[in-house]
Enzyme design. Structure first.
Site, mmCIF file in Angstrom:
data_model
loop_
_atom_site.group_PDB
_atom_site.id
_atom_site.type_symbol
_atom_site.label_atom_id
_atom_site.label_comp_id
_atom_site.label_asym_id
_atom_site.label_seq_id
_atom_site.Cartn_x
_atom_site.Cartn_y
_atom_site.Cartn_z
ATOM 1 N N GLU A 1 0.861 -1.179 0.000
ATOM 2 C CA GLU A 1 0.000 0.000 0.000
ATOM 3 C C GLU A 1 0.902 1.234 0.000
ATOM 4 O O GLU A 1 1.746 1.391 0.883
ATOM 5 C CB GLU A 1 -0.921 0.012 1.219
ATOM 6 N N ASP B 1 -5.964 9.694 8.994
ATOM 7 C CA ASP B 1 -4.630 9.377 9.484
ATOM 8 C C ASP B 1 -4.383 9.936 10.878
ATOM 9 O O ASP B 1 -4.762 11.059 11.192
ATOM 10 C CB ASP B 1 -3.560 9.926 8.541
#
Length: 297
Positions: free
Chosen positions: A81, A92
């Site tokens: 990824e 995040d």
């Protein structure tokens, strides 16, 4: 930092609907989805869950992030990824926010990230790569065709658009099908079972199962409920299920593999392993090797 109630806005109001007349076929019949499926199948044939490490494109700079990508791939990544740095990464946590900001400060751009993707793909042509980004980066004010085409041409098999839901994703799915990309969707612990099944039916290549309520970040423990979550999500998904968020240690990987996860995604812990300056590539490689050993069922 504000902790989100959900890592991505998967639970939109029921009144949110796809545009009428737009096909709802998903992207699991694309060439990219088939490459992703093959990577999961190879891991399963080895008696393992697939290991999916994450690296931030351009962190701390282009050359070191390239080295980090190879260091993540070579000890046993089944898929990679590749996070595309973004100025407002809502899903995040602190580690990935810091790395993304540092990458942008060092000159990372979408163009540079795509060049890095192409470089990794050329160096490791058998590696299945799935970039992770946000809708503004990929789709912006258009339909996303140009960026999708460039990602596919650079070697991506699929793309995770963290803030794109199936409610609004059908037009981009059509674009992705045209260029051969899988569009990977996410489900969270708070996703209702019927909605979970609908999202799984639309996800291409694999379904990203978020292990906890919140944002990314290495945790010392995972929720006790994650075993049941994995079982329930797998029961309703026609594609492999990969679990991420909070996964940081071999014992987490071992537990998720034994719970039946088809894949395990590790992100923040690998960025942490690079050290404060982001340059300890050998430490990252060691951790990937330890995580890979823990994928055996």
């Amino acid at each position: 930092m504000t902790i989100a109630v959900e890592p991505v806005p998967l639970e939109r109001p029921a009144s949110s609907r796809p545009r009428s007349g737009v096909p709802q076929a998903g992207t699991n019949d694309t060439a990219g989805a088939r490459r992703i499926a093959a990577a999961f199948a190879r891991a399963a044939a080895d008696g393992r869950a697939a290991l999916i490490p994450y690296v931030v494109a351009g962190y701390p700079d282009a050359d070191t992030s390239f080295a980090a990508a190879l260091a993540a791939a070579d000890p046993g990544a089944d898929l990679l990824e590749l996070g595309l740095p973004y100025s407002d990464p809502l899903a995040d946590g602190a580690t990935l926010q810091r790395a993304s900001a540092a990458a942008l400060g060092a000159g990372a751009t979408l163009d540079a990230s795509i060049r890095l993707l192409e470089r990794i793909s050329a160096a490791r042509p058998e590696l299945t790569i799935v970039p992770m980004a946000y809708a503004n980066q990929i789709i912006g004010g258009g339909d996303g065709r140009e960026v999708a085409r460039r990602l596919a041409d650079a070697g991506a098999s699929g793309v995770i658009v963290a803030d794109l839901t199936p409610d609004e994703g059908a037009p981009f799915e059509a674009v992705a099908r045209d260029v051969g990309l899988a569009v990977v969707y996410l489900v969270a612990p708070t996703t209702a079972p019927d909605r979970r099944a609908r999202i799984a039916a639309r996800s291409g290549g694999f379904l990203y199962c978020v292990s906890l309520v919140g944002v990314t970040g290495a945790r010392p423990t995972l929720p006790r409920s994650v075993r049941r979550l994995v079982r329930d999500v797998r029961a309703s998904s026609p594609v492999p299920v990969a679990v991420g968020f909070g996964v940081s240690r071999p014992r987490h990987v071992r537990m998720l593999a034994s719970a039946g996860a088809d894949g395990v995604i590790v992100a923040s812990a690998l960025v942490d392993a690079l050290g404060r300056e982001g340059r300890d590539v050998q430490a990252l490689a060691r951790l990937v090797g330890e995580l890979r050993s823990a994928t055996v069922r």
